[in-house]
Design a protein around this motif. Structure first.
Motif, PDB file in Angstrom:
ATOM      1  N   ILE A 181       0.816  -1.215   0.000  1.00 46.34           N
ATOM      2  CA  ILE A 181       0.000   0.000   0.000  1.00 46.34           C
ATOM      3  C   ILE A 181       0.849   1.265   0.000  1.00 46.34           C
ATOM      4  N   ASN A 182       2.150   1.134   0.250  1.00 45.36           N
ATOM      5  CA  ASN A 182       3.050   2.283   0.193  1.00 45.36           C
ATOM      6  C   ASN A 182       3.859   2.313  -1.093  1.00 45.36           C
ATOM      7  N   ILE A 206      -8.312   2.298  -3.331  1.00 46.65           N
ATOM      8  CA  ILE A 206      -7.625   1.009  -3.346  1.00 46.65           C
ATOM      9  C   ILE A 206      -8.626  -0.045  -2.869  1.00 46.65           C
ATOM     10  N   LEU A 207      -8.830  -1.051  -3.666  1.00 45.39           N
ATOM     11  CA  LEU A 207      -9.781  -2.103  -3.328  1.00 45.39           C
ATOM     12  C   LEU A 207      -9.083  -3.438  -3.138  1.00 45.39           C
ATOM     13  N   ALA A 263      -9.560 -12.361   5.970  1.00 37.48           N
ATOM     14  CA  ALA A 263      -8.409 -11.592   6.458  1.00 37.48           C
ATOM     15  C   ALA A 263      -8.773 -10.139   6.742  1.00 37.48           C
ATOM     16  N   HIS A 264     -10.021  -9.902   7.125  1.00 33.69           N
ATOM     17  CA  HIS A 264     -10.456  -8.533   7.388  1.00 33.69           C
ATOM     18  C   HIS A 264      -9.639  -7.871   8.499  1.00 33.69           C
ATOM     19  N   GLY A 265      -9.296  -8.630   9.526  1.00 37.50           N
ATOM     20  CA  GLY A 265      -8.531  -8.086  10.641  1.00 37.50           C
ATOM     21  C   GLY A 265      -7.175  -7.576  10.220  1.00 37.50           C
ATOM     22  N   GLN A 280      -5.976  -3.062   9.810  1.00 36.70           N
ATOM     23  CA  GLN A 280      -4.810  -2.417  10.420  1.00 36.70           C
ATOM     24  C   GLN A 280      -4.190  -1.386   9.479  1.00 36.70           C
ATOM     25  N   TYR A 281      -4.528  -1.472   8.200  1.00 34.77           N
ATOM     26  CA  TYR A 281      -3.967  -0.560   7.209  1.00 34.77           C
ATOM     27  C   TYR A 281      -5.064   0.294   6.571  1.00 34.77           C
ATOM     28  N   ASP A 282      -6.113   0.560   7.368  1.00 31.11           N
ATOM     29  CA  ASP A 282      -7.164   1.525   7.035  1.00 31.11           C
ATOM     30  C   ASP A 282      -8.167   1.041   5.993  1.00 31.11           C
ATOM     31  N   PHE A 283      -8.127  -0.226   5.622  1.00 34.71           N
ATOM     32  CA  PHE A 283      -9.180  -0.755   4.761  1.00 34.71           C
ATOM     33  C   PHE A 283     -10.459  -0.899   5.585  1.00 34.71           C
TER      34      PHE A 283
END
Length: 215
Positions: free
Chosen positions: A166-167, A177-178, A184-186, A190-193
């Motif tokens: 994502i960086n 970004i989709l 794996a939602h958890g 953690q990365y703002d999804f």
């Protein structure tokens, strides 16, 4: 300092794309594997961001070492295509049965990231994870085929991989970004999804049996 080294340092200073911890170090390479410089970021470099990650930028490859002697690299030359194919074809719930030629084509047309036990630049490594970004580098990006082999899970390698992806500088300016995930939602939260709030916002064409037709 040579012109190449100055250029490498300049790219690092303007990128601000750094996302592991500053005890790691970054290696910069030209497209043809000509070594430009190695930066040890363990010193108090106050003009650098706190964290460091890996990405591919123009003709440069940047590799970041993560904990426990694992490496994340955006250099496609290091990818084990057979391993990626075997996982996507046999194990991944989203792509079972995918033909090898489509895996190869997807790698060719994506920004790819490999996770390795060891250092692939030294030739002593084993690929243990993978992920790729599909993007126009302007407005939209999609994270796809993200996985860590079962026997290497629990080491936070998935976090290092997603954080690196994502960086990536190629998607720094995109509006959305989709990704799609069943379990794996958890990790991604953690990365703002976030889950899509308006379920009527998106539509798709889902050819679930497409690989059966192609085989």
């Amino acid at each position: 300092m040579t012109t190449n080294k100055k250029r490498a340092l300049f790219i690092l200073r303007i990128s601000f794309l750094f996302t592991t911890d500053n005890s790691h170090y970054v290696k910069l390479y030209r497209l043809y594997k000509f070594k430009i410089n190695t930066l040890n970021l363990t010193n108090n470099l106050t003009d650098f961001p706190k964290n460091v990650t890996i990405f591919q930028l123009g003709g440069l490859y940047i590799s970041t070492y993560v904990k426990n002697d694992f490496t994340v690299s955006s250099n496609k030359n290091y990818l084990d295509v057979e391993l990626i194919y075997n996982y996507l074809h046999d194990e991944a719930y989203w792509s079972k049965g995918i033909p090898l030629r489509l895996v190869e084509k997807s790698i060719q047309n994506s920004i790819c990231f490999g996770v390795f036990a060891g250092d692939p630049e030294k030739g002593k490594s084993k690929q243990v994870g993978f992920g790729r970004i599909i993007t126009d580098s302007s407005t939209f990006a999609y994270l796809a085929d993200v996985f860590i082999l079962n026997e290497f899970r629990g080491l936070d390698l998935g976090k290092s991989l997603v954080q690196t992806m994502i960086n990536c500088p190629s998607i720094r300016e995109v509006r959305r970004i989709l990704l799609a995930t069943k379990d794996a939602h958890g990790l991604y939260k953690q990365y703002d999804f976030q889950a899509v709030k308006d379920k009527n916002l998106f539509m798709d064409i889902n050819q679930k049996d497409i690989y059966n037709k192609l085989s």
